[in-house]
Design a protein around this motif. Structure first.
Motif, PDB file in Angstrom:
ATOM      1  N   VAL A 180     -15.342  23.480 -68.302  1.00  0.00           N
ATOM      2  CA  VAL A 180     -16.319  23.883 -67.291  1.00  0.00           C
ATOM      3  C   VAL A 180     -16.887  22.639 -66.627  1.00  0.00           C
ATOM      4  CG1 VAL A 180     -16.929  26.004 -68.503  1.00  0.00           C
ATOM      5  CG2 VAL A 180     -18.226  23.911 -68.946  1.00  0.00           C
ATOM      6  N   LYS A 181     -17.519  22.822 -65.494  1.00  0.00           N
ATOM      7  CA  LYS A 181     -18.111  21.692 -64.780  1.00  0.00           C
ATOM      8  C   LYS A 181     -19.237  21.055 -65.598  1.00  0.00           C
ATOM      9  CE  LYS A 181     -17.035  23.076 -60.036  1.00  0.00           C
ATOM     10  NZ  LYS A 181     -17.578  23.335 -58.683  1.00  0.00           N
ATOM     11  N   THR A 182     -19.394  19.762 -65.395  1.00  0.00           N
ATOM     12  CA  THR A 182     -20.419  19.024 -66.131  1.00  0.00           C
ATOM     13  C   THR A 182     -21.804  19.639 -65.939  1.00  0.00           C
ATOM     14  OG1 THR A 182     -19.134  16.994 -65.783  1.00  0.00           O
ATOM     15  CG2 THR A 182     -21.426  16.736 -66.478  1.00  0.00           C
ATOM     16  N   SER A 183     -22.091  20.081 -64.718  1.00  0.00           N
ATOM     17  CA  SER A 183     -23.407  20.654 -64.420  1.00  0.00           C
ATOM     18  C   SER A 183     -23.666  21.936 -65.193  1.00  0.00           C
ATOM     19  CB  SER A 183     -23.534  20.926 -62.917  1.00  0.00           C
ATOM     20  OG  SER A 183     -22.472  21.752 -62.463  1.00  0.00           O
ATOM     21  N   ASN A 184     -22.624  22.554 -65.747  1.00  0.00           N
ATOM     22  CA  ASN A 184     -22.815  23.738 -66.581  1.00  0.00           C
ATOM     23  C   ASN A 184     -23.052  23.380 -68.044  1.00  0.00           C
ATOM     24  OD1 ASN A 184     -22.472  25.529 -64.441  1.00  0.00           O
ATOM     25  ND2 ASN A 184     -20.253  25.597 -64.685  1.00  0.00           N
ATOM     26  N   TRP A 185     -22.698  22.161 -68.418  1.00  0.00           N
ATOM     27  CA  TRP A 185     -22.964  21.695 -69.771  1.00  0.00           C
ATOM     28  C   TRP A 185     -24.381  21.131 -69.881  1.00  0.00           C
ATOM     29  CZ3 TRP A 185     -20.069  23.094 -73.625  1.00  0.00           C
ATOM     30  CH2 TRP A 185     -18.685  23.242 -73.491  1.00  0.00           C
ATOM     31  N   VAL A 186     -24.750  20.281 -68.911  1.00  0.00           N
ATOM     32  CA  VAL A 186     -26.045  19.598 -68.952  1.00  0.00           C
ATOM     33  C   VAL A 186     -26.662  19.626 -67.564  1.00  0.00           C
ATOM     34  CG1 VAL A 186     -25.480  18.082 -70.900  1.00  0.00           C
ATOM     35  CG2 VAL A 186     -24.887  17.391 -68.576  1.00  0.00           C
ATOM     36  N   SER A 187     -27.944  19.270 -67.489  1.00  0.00           N
ATOM     37  CA  SER A 187     -28.653  19.356 -66.203  1.00  0.00           C
ATOM     38  C   SER A 187     -29.098  18.020 -65.647  1.00  0.00           C
ATOM     39  CB  SER A 187     -29.883  20.265 -66.360  1.00  0.00           C
ATOM     40  OG  SER A 187     -30.753  19.753 -67.361  1.00  0.00           O
ATOM     41  N   ASN A 188     -28.923  16.916 -66.410  1.00  0.00           N
ATOM     42  CA  ASN A 188     -29.357  15.606 -65.920  1.00  0.00           C
ATOM     43  C   ASN A 188     -28.582  14.498 -66.610  1.00  0.00           C
ATOM     44  OD1 ASN A 188     -30.819  14.867 -68.469  1.00  0.00           O
ATOM     45  ND2 ASN A 188     -32.111  16.598 -67.854  1.00  0.00           N
ATOM     46  N   GLY A 189     -28.806  13.275 -66.134  1.00  0.00           N
ATOM     47  CA  GLY A 189     -28.056  12.139 -66.650  1.00  0.00           C
ATOM     48  C   GLY A 189     -28.325  11.827 -68.110  1.00  0.00           C
ATOM     49  N   THR A 190     -29.583  11.925 -68.533  1.00  0.00           N
ATOM     50  CA  THR A 190     -29.914  11.641 -69.932  1.00  0.00           C
ATOM     51  C   THR A 190     -29.187  12.598 -70.861  1.00  0.00           C
ATOM     52  OG1 THR A 190     -32.088  10.726 -69.366  1.00  0.00           O
ATOM     53  CG2 THR A 190     -31.786  11.549 -71.604  1.00  0.00           C
ATOM     54  N   SER A 191     -29.214  13.876 -70.537  1.00  0.00           N
ATOM     55  CA  SER A 191     -28.530  14.869 -71.367  1.00  0.00           C
ATOM     56  C   SER A 191     -27.026  14.640 -71.371  1.00  0.00           C
ATOM     57  CB  SER A 191     -28.837  16.285 -70.854  1.00  0.00           C
ATOM     58  OG  SER A 191     -30.221  16.555 -70.914  1.00  0.00           O
ATOM     59  N   PHE A 192     -26.499  14.207 -70.236  1.00  0.00           N
ATOM     60  CA  PHE A 192     -25.060  13.961 -70.143  1.00  0.00           C
ATOM     61  C   PHE A 192     -24.640  12.833 -71.080  1.00  0.00           C
ATOM     62  CE2 PHE A 192     -21.662  11.397 -68.203  1.00  0.00           C
ATOM     63  CZ  PHE A 192     -20.626  12.310 -68.239  1.00  0.00           C
ATOM     64  N   CYS A 193     -25.340  11.696 -71.019  1.00  0.00           N
ATOM     65  CA  CYS A 193     -24.980  10.564 -71.877  1.00  0.00           C
ATOM     66  C   CYS A 193     -25.133  10.913 -73.351  1.00  0.00           C
ATOM     67  CB  CYS A 193     -25.833   9.344 -71.521  1.00  0.00           C
ATOM     68  SG  CYS A 193     -25.296   8.476 -70.015  1.00  0.00           S
ATOM     69  N   GLU A 194     -26.195  11.617 -73.693  1.00  0.00           N
ATOM     70  CA  GLU A 194     -26.405  11.991 -75.090  1.00  0.00           C
ATOM     71  C   GLU A 194     -25.337  12.959 -75.565  1.00  0.00           C
ATOM     72  OE1 GLU A 194     -31.289  11.440 -75.317  1.00  0.00           O
ATOM     73  OE2 GLU A 194     -30.412  13.428 -74.999  1.00  0.00           O
ATOM     74  N   ALA A 195     -24.958  13.904 -74.708  1.00  0.00           N
ATOM     75  CA  ALA A 195     -23.919  14.868 -75.075  1.00  0.00           C
ATOM     76  C   ALA A 195     -22.559  14.200 -75.220  1.00  0.00           C
ATOM     77  CB  ALA A 195     -23.844  15.986 -74.034  1.00  0.00           C
ATOM     78  N   ALA A 196     -22.367  13.043 -74.561  1.00  0.00           N
ATOM     79  CA  ALA A 196     -21.105  12.307 -74.630  1.00  0.00           C
ATOM     80  C   ALA A 196     -21.093  11.293 -75.772  1.00  0.00           C
ATOM     81  CB  ALA A 196     -20.830  11.600 -73.312  1.00  0.00           C
ATOM     82  N   GLY A 197     -22.173  11.219 -76.558  1.00  0.00           N
ATOM     83  CA  GLY A 197     -22.193  10.360 -77.732  1.00  0.00           C
ATOM     84  C   GLY A 197     -22.933   9.050 -77.586  1.00  0.00           C
ATOM     85  N   PHE A 198     -23.613   8.851 -76.460  1.00  0.00           N
ATOM     86  CA  PHE A 198     -24.373   7.619 -76.237  1.00  0.00           C
ATOM     87  C   PHE A 198     -25.855   7.856 -76.530  1.00  0.00           C
ATOM     88  CE2 PHE A 198     -20.716   7.668 -73.402  1.00  0.00           C
ATOM     89  CZ  PHE A 198     -20.135   6.434 -73.649  1.00  0.00           C
ATOM     90  N   SER A 199     -26.574   6.762 -76.760  1.00  0.00           N
ATOM     91  CA  SER A 199     -28.031   6.839 -76.803  1.00  0.00           C
ATOM     92  C   SER A 199     -28.565   6.399 -75.442  1.00  0.00           C
ATOM     93  CB  SER A 199     -28.602   5.950 -77.918  1.00  0.00           C
ATOM     94  OG  SER A 199     -28.324   4.583 -77.656  1.00  0.00           O
ATOM     95  N   VAL A 200     -29.744   6.863 -75.090  1.00  0.00           N
ATOM     96  CA  VAL A 200     -30.282   6.609 -73.750  1.00  0.00           C
ATOM     97  C   VAL A 200     -31.631   5.911 -73.869  1.00  0.00           C
ATOM     98  CG1 VAL A 200     -31.016   7.634 -71.565  1.00  0.00           C
ATOM     99  CG2 VAL A 200     -29.086   8.621 -72.827  1.00  0.00           C
ATOM    100  N   GLN A 201     -31.799   4.859 -73.092  1.00  0.00           N
ATOM    101  CA  GLN A 201     -33.082   4.159 -73.023  1.00  0.00           C
ATOM    102  C   GLN A 201     -33.737   4.489 -71.696  1.00  0.00           C
ATOM    103  OE1 GLN A 201     -33.407   0.129 -74.591  1.00  0.00           O
ATOM    104  NE2 GLN A 201     -34.319  -0.502 -72.648  1.00  0.00           N
ATOM    105  N   ARG A 202     -34.867   5.143 -71.758  1.00  0.00           N
ATOM    106  CA  ARG A 202     -35.523   5.609 -70.537  1.00  0.00           C
ATOM    107  C   ARG A 202     -36.252   4.500 -69.820  1.00  0.00           C
ATOM    108  NH1 ARG A 202     -34.957   9.433 -74.134  1.00  0.00           N
ATOM    109  NH2 ARG A 202     -34.492  11.574 -73.496  1.00  0.00           N
ATOM    110  N   ASN A 203     -36.702   3.477 -70.539  1.00  0.00           N
ATOM    111  CA  ASN A 203     -37.396   2.357 -69.917  1.00  0.00           C
ATOM    112  C   ASN A 203     -36.392   1.243 -69.649  1.00  0.00           C
ATOM    113  OD1 ASN A 203     -39.102   0.405 -69.015  1.00  0.00           O
ATOM    114  ND2 ASN A 203     -40.132   0.056 -70.973  1.00  0.00           N
ATOM    115  N   ASP A 204     -35.829   1.237 -68.440  1.00  0.00           N
ATOM    116  CA  ASP A 204     -34.789   0.259 -68.114  1.00  0.00           C
ATOM    117  C   ASP A 204     -35.308  -1.167 -68.048  1.00  0.00           C
ATOM    118  OD1 ASP A 204     -33.202   2.428 -67.938  1.00  0.00           O
ATOM    119  OD2 ASP A 204     -32.790   2.279 -65.787  1.00  0.00           O
TER     120      ASP A 204
END
Length: 304
Positions: free
Chosen positions: A164-188
């Protein structure tokens, strides 16, 4: 869904890609871990062969990286890491119906594990939230599937039943990276906790810009149509009066020359891909940091 099986895989094989790609969406600099040692990331990422040792250069040949070669000069990676990244990008191009922007950015995301600073940090690769957003925006219409073993999402493959399309799995970039196995730092902008996707972390992808040739020295174009036609007629007449042995010899010469040109074209295509990734990286860095990014590139030129 209609899958496209004709898309070519745009892989960073020549020192890349690698892209609309990566660089800096933050002004924070990545702190170099010059004294650190490689720490395996766990999760879906294979352990480093250089576990416990400092990042090192990788030579060409059988031990060369199959992807992410821009980090060849200093990395914790071996083919064990880049082979899986290669397959992921290939699936995205073949089955995922991804745009070129998506392919470039996702490739850079997958190559985070080969960044020397990421390699010495504990835990999964830490990605800047702003970069995750860029990847998500570029790839939200590409097709991804869930891996039953890792419980993570990845590009749709030939054996996946539900894509399915990525937008159906997650709704934003943070969720996408986390769902793909990465950790996300919000304070760049954090200097104590650097993340991949900042300007400094992607500087190895960017090479000095070539100098522009002055337009004043342009040569005047001469009409070649008449000369070309005349040469062609002379060649045709020459072939007609040749003996059979000479014709066979000429044919073999053309075949060898054609094979040589094909090899040259393949090498040139890889270099063009790398240049495209580097131009995209510069554009992204320029939008986020203005003149400061250009100054950083100029500094690299002077140091080299």
């Amino acid at each position: 869904m209609g899958r496209s099986l004709t898309k070519k895989v745009f892989l960073i094989q020549s020192p890349i890609l690698f892209l609309h790609l990566l660089i800096s969406f933050s002004s924070g600099a990545t702190k170099p871990y010059s004294r650190g040692v490689c720490v395996s990331k766990g999760g879906r990422f294979p352990p480093y062969e250089s576990q416990g040792k400092p990042p090192k250069s990788v030579g060409r040949g059988s031990d060369d990286l199959t992807l992410c070669q821009v980090f060849r000069k200093k990395t914790c990676c071996s083919p064990a890491q880049t082979n899986l990244a290669f397959v992921a990008v290939r699936n995205l191009a073949t089955y995922g119906e991804a745009s070129q922007d998506c392919l470039h950015l996702f490739e850079l995301l997958e190559c985070s594990i080969c960044n020397p600073n990421v390699g010495v940090q504990p835990g999964p690769p830490r990605i800047c939230a702003s970069f995750c957003n860029k990847v998500f925006e570029a790839c939200k219409d590409a097709y991804f599937a869930s891996n039953a073993h890792t419980q993570m999402i990845g590009p749709c493959g030939g054996n996946d039943i539900i894509c399915v399309k990525t937008s159906n799995w997650v709704s934003n970039g943070t969720s996408f990276c986390e769902a793909a196995g990465f950790s996300v730092q919000r304070n760049d902008d954090s200097r104590k906790e650097p993340c991949y996707g900042s300007k400094a972390s992607l500087e190895p992808v960017v090479e000095p810009r070539p100098r522009r040739v002055s337009k004043k020295k342009k040569k005047k174009k001469t009409p070649l149509k008449t000369e070309t036609l005349s040469c062609f007629k002379d060649l045709l007449h020459w072939v007609r009066v040749m003996t059979t042995i000479q014709k066979v010899s000429l044919g073999v010469s053309f075949l060898v020359a054609g094979m040589f040109l094909i090899r040259r074209w393949n090498k040139g295509h890889q270099k063009q891909r790398l240049a495209a990734i580097q131009r995209a990286a510069r554009r992204l860095g320029g939008k986020a940091n203005g003149n400061s990014y250009s100054a950083a590139v100029n500094r690299r030129v002077v140091q080299s």
